[in-house]
Enzyme design. Structure first.
Site, mmCIF file in Angstrom:
data_model
loop_
_atom_site.group_PDB
_atom_site.id
_atom_site.type_symbol
_atom_site.label_atom_id
_atom_site.label_comp_id
_atom_site.label_asym_id
_atom_site.label_seq_id
_atom_site.Cartn_x
_atom_site.Cartn_y
_atom_site.Cartn_z
ATOM 1 N N ARG A 120 -10.742 -11.131 1.163
ATOM 2 C CA ARG A 120 -11.652 -12.090 0.530
ATOM 3 C C ARG A 120 -11.060 -13.500 0.520
ATOM 4 O O ARG A 120 -11.795 -14.487 0.501
ATOM 5 C CB ARG A 120 -12.013 -11.614 -0.872
ATOM 6 C CG ARG A 120 -10.877 -11.514 -1.855
ATOM 7 C CD ARG A 120 -11.178 -10.631 -3.040
ATOM 8 N NE ARG A 120 -11.274 -9.229 -2.638
ATOM 9 C CZ ARG A 120 -11.581 -8.241 -3.470
ATOM 10 N NH1 ARG A 120 -11.813 -8.495 -4.748
ATOM 11 N NH2 ARG A 120 -11.659 -6.999 -3.033
ATOM 12 N N LYS B 12 0.831 -1.201 0.000
ATOM 13 C CA LYS B 12 0.000 0.000 0.000
ATOM 14 C C LYS B 12 0.873 1.260 0.000
ATOM 15 O O LYS B 12 2.030 1.225 0.422
ATOM 16 C CB LYS B 12 -0.887 0.029 1.256
ATOM 17 C CG LYS B 12 -1.927 -1.056 1.349
ATOM 18 C CD LYS B 12 -2.672 -0.950 2.663
ATOM 19 C CE LYS B 12 -3.743 -2.024 2.799
ATOM 20 N NZ LYS B 12 -4.859 -1.793 1.877
#
Length: 504
Positions: free
Chosen positions: A358, A284
């Site tokens: 996920r 990130k």
């Protein structure tokens, strides 16, 4: 905090502070007129000065005159016709937070104007529960986690006095006690979420779950990496490979193995527990990366929710599954382009290691079904897209079939929490195709929020709802009713959903 319900008039109640609800259209008549008279006209004077207004969550501190309370806090609750359960919780929290930095041991709240509001279903009993919960949640300040003293924190109330002339005191006390327990559970979830990544690793999160299990006599299973590999949890293990802190799949169960509740459900609540999310190899940007300790909020929420349910209705059948990992770059990290095998056998092409939530949720949902879950809800800080779409006050939600989604949202309504249904668009599924596997974990930005739900759907065969709390899990700045940091979003919804199946 001790609770007391009194059926006296508010001007007869002794307390350090008396909270007076103020409607949008201030009418000095009836009890409000009498309170003002005994306060020496203080309320009218503040209203004339425009210091006292009925705008929702506005607050004014006033002298009490001849009232037995030492001080008055007037709190606006807006239009009574639009006062819903969410606003009622926040009313209580705003009252408590207005007293930050003050010494207050006994707090009295005049409930009647709230209970009589046309918009609040449940009347005075709902007011007692929700205001109490709000006061408890309003007392929360994350600065106290690591500091010995915080001069400006909300006061620790020794006694909350609910004032409701003519009401059934016993019934109101039961309602208030329920609100207190739910509020305390929310605060526990907030503390666990707010704790730093160097303080809460996957193993520490497992230890927190063990403490819950010991407290209530719950069954617990903590699956470590070797066993997870034997079981075939390839997606779960792929996320945690880069960290020195190994992953843990945490499972808590209330009730018997496979036992169904009163609604014939074996409900599973599944929470994303990324104790720190650097993005892995797909790292990130550094801006706001410190917030990624919050990526464990879903797991903290389900662990606290099963704790709360065990306090309110011991033995209620419920599963809580919390896959806990750290997503870090390292010599063993999963790389973009790696193919892993999910617990349900699907081959997943990991094209972006920052779409990690996920992956761990997929294996956790499969495992919950193998443990007998008939109905599932997952809670996760899953996508930045949901906050861009809905902001920080509304949680995005997916689900199927529709009647199960409606049941979950009805629990949210009872909890005073807002959800917005997002579509599962089958036509987007081909865009998730992989050259080498059955599907990829990340694709183009278009429809990425919907695709996150579609990905998770690949790992459920039972009624399922996904709650994306990435926008609502924590605030970046304080509000009238909450500080910065974790909010406890969806905790009360999960508790209400589970309690709907509790046996009398």
């Amino acid at each position: 905090m001790q609770l007391r319900v009194v059926t006296d008039q508010p001007w007869d109640v002794r307390a350090d502070v008396l909270v007076i609800p103020i409607a949008a259209e201030i009418a000095f008549e009836g009890p409000l007129d009498e309170l003002d008279r005994r306060a020496g006209g203080e309320l009218r004077a503040l209203a004339a000065f425009r210091e006292l207004v009925g705008k929702r969550y506005s607050t004014s501190l006033a002298a009490a005159g001849e009232l037995p309370a030492d001080r008055i806090v007037a709190v606006g609750f807006g239009d009574p016709a639009t006062l819903d359960r969410e606003a009622t919780v926040r009313f209580g929290a705003a009252a408590e937070r207005r007293l930050a930095g003050r010494t207050v041991r006994t707090l009295a709240v005049w409930l009647t104007p709230i209970g009589d509001s046309a918009g609040l279903d449940g009347g005075i009993a709902a007011a007692a529960e929700l205001v109490t919960r709000g006061v408890v949640e309003g007392s929360y300040d994350p600065r106290t986690i690591y500091r010995d003293e915080v001069d400006s924190a909300p006061p620790e109330i020794d006694e909350l006095i609910l004032v409701a002339p003519g009401a059934d005191a016993a019934a109101l006390r039961r309602a208030a006690e329920r609100g207190q327990v739910i509020g305390e559970g929310s605060n526990r979830a907030r503390t666990l979420s707010n704790r730093a990544a160097n303080d809460v690793s996957p193993e520490v999160l497992a230890d927190e779950a063990r403490a819950v299990a010991e407290r209530h006599g719950l069954w617990i299973d903590v699956i470590e990496p070797e066993r997870a590999a034997e079981l075939g949890m390839g997606m779960f293990l792929a996320v945690g490979r880069g960290s020195d802190n190994p992953p843990r799949m945490i499972v808590l169960r209330s009730g018997g193995e496979g036992e169904h509740d009163r609604l014939d459900r074996h409900l599973a609540i599944v929470g994303k527990g990324v104790c720190f999310d650097s993005g892995g190899i797909s790292i990130k940007p550094s801006e706001r990366m410190e917030e990624m300790k919050m990526d464990k909020t879903g797991a903290c929420t389900v662990i606290s929710a099963i704790d709360t349910v065990a306090r309110l209705a011991p033995g209620t059948p419920l599963l809580a599954v919390a896959p806990a990992v750290e997503n870090m770059p390292g010599p063993h990290s999963t790389r973009p382009g790696d193919i892993v095998t999910a617990l349900n056998g699907k081959k997943v092409d990991i094209t972006n290691t920052d779409a990690e939530g996920r992956l761990i949720l997929g294996d956790a949902l499969t495992w919950a079904e193998r443990l007998g879950a008939t109905h599932l809800v997952d809670v996760a800080t899953l996508t930045g897209a949901v906050s861009r779409a809905l902001g920080h006050l509304v949680t995005g939600a997916f689900g199927q079939p529709q009647d199960w989604y409606d049941e979950v949202v009805a629990a949210g309504d009872r909890a005073g929490e807002r959800y917005w249904q997002l579509p599962l668009v089958d036509e987007y599924v081909p865009e998730m195709d992989s050259w080498y596997g059955d599907l990829q974990n990340s694709g183009t930005a278009e429809g990425s929020l919907v695709k996150s739900g579609l990905f998770l759907r690949e790992f459920v065969t039972r009624p399922w709802v996904h709650l994306d709390i990435a926008g609502t899990a924590y605030f970046r700045k304080p509000t009238a009713w909450a500080p910065r940091g974790a909010t406890g979003a969806s905790h009360a919804t999960l508790v209400e959903l589970a309690l709907a199946g509790a046996r009398d």
